[in-house]
Enzyme design. Sequence first.
Site, PDB file in Angstrom:
ATOM      1  N   THR A  91       0.820  -1.217   0.000  1.00  0.00           N
ATOM      2  CA  THR A  91       0.000   0.000   0.000  1.00  0.00           C
ATOM      3  C   THR A  91       0.851   1.263   0.000  1.00  0.00           C
ATOM      4  OG1 THR A  91      -1.706  -1.187   1.223  1.00  0.00           O
ATOM      5  CG2 THR A  91      -1.814   1.227   1.257  1.00  0.00           C
ATOM      6  N   ARG A 102       3.684   0.017  -7.628  1.00  0.00           N
ATOM      7  CA  ARG A 102       3.859   1.075  -6.625  1.00  0.00           C
ATOM      8  C   ARG A 102       5.332   1.284  -6.271  1.00  0.00           C
ATOM      9  NH1 ARG A 102      -1.231  -0.910  -2.871  1.00  0.00           N
ATOM     10  NH2 ARG A 102      -2.876   0.388  -3.794  1.00  0.00           N
ATOM     11  N   ASN A 112      -1.098   6.355  -4.637  1.00  0.00           N
ATOM     12  CA  ASN A 112      -0.444   5.072  -4.950  1.00  0.00           C
ATOM     13  C   ASN A 112      -0.993   4.387  -6.202  1.00  0.00           C
ATOM     14  OD1 ASN A 112      -2.819   4.207  -3.853  1.00  0.00           O
ATOM     15  ND2 ASN A 112      -1.913   3.114  -2.120  1.00  0.00           N
ATOM     16  N   HIS A 115      -5.812   0.605  -7.496  1.00  0.00           N
ATOM     17  CA  HIS A 115      -6.558  -0.204  -6.532  1.00  0.00           C
ATOM     18  C   HIS A 115      -6.746  -1.585  -7.116  1.00  0.00           C
ATOM     19  CE1 HIS A 115      -9.736  -1.787  -3.946  1.00  0.00           C
ATOM     20  NE2 HIS A 115     -10.333  -2.159  -5.055  1.00  0.00           N
TER      21      HIS A 115
END
Length: 123
Positions: A91, A102, A112, A115
């Site tokens: 995350t 990421r 970031n 999803h």
Amino acid sequence: MDRTLVFLKPDALQRGLVGEIISRLEGRGLKLVGMKLMRVSEELAGRHYAAHAGKGFFPGLVAFVTSSPIVAMVWEGEGAVEAVRCTMGRTNPVEAHPGTIRGDLGIDVGRNLIHGSDSAEAA
Ligand code: ATP
Ligand code: MG
């Protein structure tokens, strides 16, 4: 075959990284089976991130995902949920491994890029 929901967050579109991110998922061997450029309403954002309601970052998260269009997609493949999550990376991009989306393309936990559903039920 398993399917999972992915969306590219506003920062991915603003930074011109849509093609790069889709390439990485295609390169992994996943198949793109649905895609839509869309605006997210506050109501939809609140429902999508309901598990985070009440947390300190929630208002900023909702404001961010509703701020400009996203690309919503469905990806298909063996273990699609897990494969996407591994390809995305952790995350917080600061902690995400090099080689992940990421880890290679970001540095800010609130920006970031992507999803991916964390379970088949969520997808
Ligand atoms: P996503 O659900 O967006 O795919 P994720 O499953 O990796 O991401 P979650 O724990 O579900 O992470 O958090 C949802 C989103 O909320 C994160 O992608 C991030 O943008 C934001 N977020 C999470 N933790 C923080 C934090 N400590 N500070 C700021 N933003 C955060
Ligand atoms: Mg999540």
